[in-house]
Design a protein around this motif. Structure first.
Motif, PDB file in Angstrom:
ATOM      1  N   ILE A   1       0.756  -1.310   0.018  1.00  0.00           N
ATOM      2  CA  ILE A   1       0.135  -0.008   0.135  1.00  0.00           C
ATOM      3  C   ILE A   1       0.964   1.256  -0.015  1.00  0.00           C
ATOM      4  CG2 ILE A   1      -1.813   1.351   1.303  1.00  0.00           C
ATOM      5  CD1 ILE A   1      -2.566  -1.415   2.449  1.00  0.00           C
ATOM      6  N   GLY A   2       1.812   1.376   0.603  1.00  0.00           N
ATOM      7  CA  GLY A   2       2.893   2.348   0.819  1.00  0.00           C
ATOM      8  C   GLY A   2       3.586   2.580  -0.567  1.00  0.00           C
ATOM      9  N   ILE A   3       3.955   1.643  -1.164  1.00  0.00           N
ATOM     10  CA  ILE A   3       4.706   1.547  -2.390  1.00  0.00           C
ATOM     11  C   ILE A   3       3.609   2.276  -3.690  1.00  0.00           C
ATOM     12  CG2 ILE A   3       5.889   0.267  -4.344  1.00  0.00           C
ATOM     13  CD1 ILE A   3       6.968  -1.270  -2.051  1.00  0.00           C
ATOM     14  N   PHE A   4       2.310   1.731  -3.356  1.00  0.00           N
ATOM     15  CA  PHE A   4       1.466   2.181  -4.546  1.00  0.00           C
ATOM     16  C   PHE A   4       1.171   3.800  -4.257  1.00  0.00           C
ATOM     17  CE2 PHE A   4      -2.826   2.927  -5.631  1.00  0.00           C
ATOM     18  CZ  PHE A   4      -2.813   2.508  -7.012  1.00  0.00           C
ATOM     19  N   ALA A   5       1.151   3.889  -2.844  1.00  0.00           N
ATOM     20  CA  ALA A   5       0.782   5.396  -2.541  1.00  0.00           C
ATOM     21  C   ALA A   5       1.800   6.524  -2.958  1.00  0.00           C
ATOM     22  CB  ALA A   5       0.469   5.614  -1.100  1.00  0.00           C
ATOM     23  N   VAL A   6       2.996   6.077  -2.813  1.00  0.00           N
ATOM     24  CA  VAL A   6       4.165   6.833  -3.022  1.00  0.00           C
ATOM     25  C   VAL A   6       4.181   6.854  -4.767  1.00  0.00           C
ATOM     26  CG1 VAL A   6       6.657   7.115  -3.245  1.00  0.00           C
ATOM     27  CG2 VAL A   6       5.420   6.410  -1.072  1.00  0.00           C
ATOM     28  N   GLY A   7       3.932   5.695  -5.489  1.00  0.00           N
ATOM     29  CA  GLY A   7       4.055   5.817  -6.953  1.00  0.00           C
ATOM     30  C   GLY A   7       2.850   6.507  -7.277  1.00  0.00           C
ATOM     31  N   PHE A   8       1.757   6.571  -6.705  1.00  0.00           N
ATOM     32  CA  PHE A   8       0.773   7.424  -7.322  1.00  0.00           C
ATOM     33  C   PHE A   8       0.925   8.838  -7.034  1.00  0.00           C
ATOM     34  CE2 PHE A   8      -3.287   9.679  -6.454  1.00  0.00           C
ATOM     35  CZ  PHE A   8      -3.961   9.171  -7.808  1.00  0.00           C
ATOM     36  N   VAL A   9       1.588   9.318  -6.011  1.00  0.00           N
ATOM     37  CA  VAL A   9       1.801  10.738  -5.803  1.00  0.00           C
ATOM     38  C   VAL A   9       2.721  11.189  -6.681  1.00  0.00           C
ATOM     39  CG1 VAL A   9       3.069  12.320  -4.317  1.00  0.00           C
ATOM     40  CG2 VAL A   9       1.151  10.874  -3.218  1.00  0.00           C
ATOM     41  N   ILE A  10       3.920  10.327  -6.883  1.00  0.00           N
ATOM     42  CA  ILE A  10       4.969  10.578  -7.843  1.00  0.00           C
ATOM     43  C   ILE A  10       4.020  10.969  -9.445  1.00  0.00           C
ATOM     44  CG2 ILE A  10       7.183   9.869  -9.168  1.00  0.00           C
ATOM     45  CD1 ILE A  10       7.973   8.936  -6.398  1.00  0.00           C
ATOM     46  N   LEU A  11       3.415   9.910  -9.710  1.00  0.00           N
ATOM     47  CA  LEU A  11       2.827   9.978 -11.011  1.00  0.00           C
ATOM     48  C   LEU A  11       1.986  11.064 -11.168  1.00  0.00           C
ATOM     49  CD1 LEU A  11       2.228   8.428 -13.605  1.00  0.00           C
ATOM     50  CD2 LEU A  11       0.403   7.330 -12.654  1.00  0.00           C
ATOM     51  N   ALA A  12       1.230  11.439 -10.032  1.00  0.00           N
ATOM     52  CA  ALA A  12       0.368  12.512 -10.189  1.00  0.00           C
ATOM     53  C   ALA A  12       0.840  13.933 -10.473  1.00  0.00           C
ATOM     54  CB  ALA A  12      -0.626  12.691  -9.022  1.00  0.00           C
ATOM     55  N   THR A  13       2.246  14.172  -9.415  1.00  0.00           N
ATOM     56  CA  THR A  13       2.994  15.376  -9.675  1.00  0.00           C
ATOM     57  C   THR A  13       3.853  15.422 -11.193  1.00  0.00           C
ATOM     58  OG1 THR A  13       4.900  14.334  -8.799  1.00  0.00           O
ATOM     59  CG2 THR A  13       3.482  15.410  -7.361  1.00  0.00           C
ATOM     60  N   GLY A  14       4.007  14.147 -11.524  1.00  0.00           N
ATOM     61  CA  GLY A  14       4.500  14.274 -13.095  1.00  0.00           C
ATOM     62  C   GLY A  14       3.580  14.644 -14.098  1.00  0.00           C
ATOM     63  N   ILE A  15       2.312  14.158 -13.860  1.00  0.00           N
ATOM     64  CA  ILE A  15       1.131  14.648 -14.870  1.00  0.00           C
ATOM     65  C   ILE A  15       0.744  15.988 -14.867  1.00  0.00           C
ATOM     66  CG2 ILE A  15      -1.243  14.288 -15.571  1.00  0.00           C
ATOM     67  CD1 ILE A  15      -0.800  10.897 -14.781  1.00  0.00           C
ATOM     68  N   ILE A  16       0.442  16.376 -13.547  1.00  0.00           N
ATOM     69  CA  ILE A  16       0.022  17.816 -13.419  1.00  0.00           C
ATOM     70  C   ILE A  16       1.156  18.960 -13.571  1.00  0.00           C
ATOM     71  CG2 ILE A  16      -1.979  17.014 -12.148  1.00  0.00           C
ATOM     72  CD1 ILE A  16      -0.505  18.379  -9.572  1.00  0.00           C
ATOM     73  N   ALA A  17       2.550  18.618 -13.481  1.00  0.00           N
ATOM     74  CA  ALA A  17       3.787  19.224 -13.680  1.00  0.00           C
ATOM     75  C   ALA A  17       3.750  20.271 -12.306  1.00  0.00           C
ATOM     76  CB  ALA A  17       3.618  20.117 -15.044  1.00  0.00           C
ATOM     77  N   TRP A  18       3.376  19.979 -11.314  1.00  0.00           N
ATOM     78  CA  TRP A  18       3.401  20.704 -10.230  1.00  0.00           C
ATOM     79  C   TRP A  18       3.910  20.080  -9.050  1.00  0.00           C
ATOM     80  CZ3 TRP A  18       0.702  21.101  -5.568  1.00  0.00           C
ATOM     81  CH2 TRP A  18       0.930  22.174  -4.576  1.00  0.00           C
ATOM     82  N   CYS A  19       4.928  20.250  -8.324  1.00  0.00           N
ATOM     83  CA  CYS A  19       5.543  19.465  -7.294  1.00  0.00           C
ATOM     84  C   CYS A  19       5.469  20.542  -5.943  1.00  0.00           C
ATOM     85  CB  CYS A  19       6.918  19.027  -7.346  1.00  0.00           C
ATOM     86  SG  CYS A  19       7.670  18.472  -5.968  1.00  0.00           S
ATOM     87  N   PRO A  20       4.726  20.079  -4.975  1.00  0.00           N
ATOM     88  CA  PRO A  20       4.528  20.865  -3.850  1.00  0.00           C
ATOM     89  C   PRO A  20       5.859  21.251  -3.180  1.00  0.00           C
ATOM     90  CG  PRO A  20       3.525  18.725  -3.451  1.00  0.00           C
ATOM     91  CD  PRO A  20       3.826  19.083  -4.998  1.00  0.00           C
TER      92      PRO A  20
END
Length: 69
Positions: A34-53
């Motif tokens: 679950i942790g690996i999936f969550a980290v992967g999802f966040v990294i993928l989302a920041t790559g798609i939206i081109a914004w890193c908090p």
């Protein structure tokens, strides 16, 4: 757009890394799945939206700006 703070190569790396982590999470049987999936999802989302908090927090910007006329 004002909120874009990642360049093309940064975004491409994040999309590849996020996709790889999500795929890897489907093949492991540990509790970390679950942790690996969550980290992967966040990294993928920041790559798609081109914004890193985190970039915003530290004031970083890897995107090159063109000169305005």
């Amino acid at each position: 757009m004002k909120f874009i703070n990642s360049n093309f190569w940064d975004r491409a790396f994040r999309v590849i890394l996020g996709t790889s982590l999500i795929t890897w999470a489907f093949y492991i049987e540990d509790l970390y799945k679950i942790g690996i999936f969550a980290v992967g999802f966040v990294i993928l989302a920041t790559g798609i939206i081109a914004w890193c908090p985190i970039y915003t927090l530290f004031g970083w910007n890897t995107r090159t700006h063109s000169k305005k006329s």
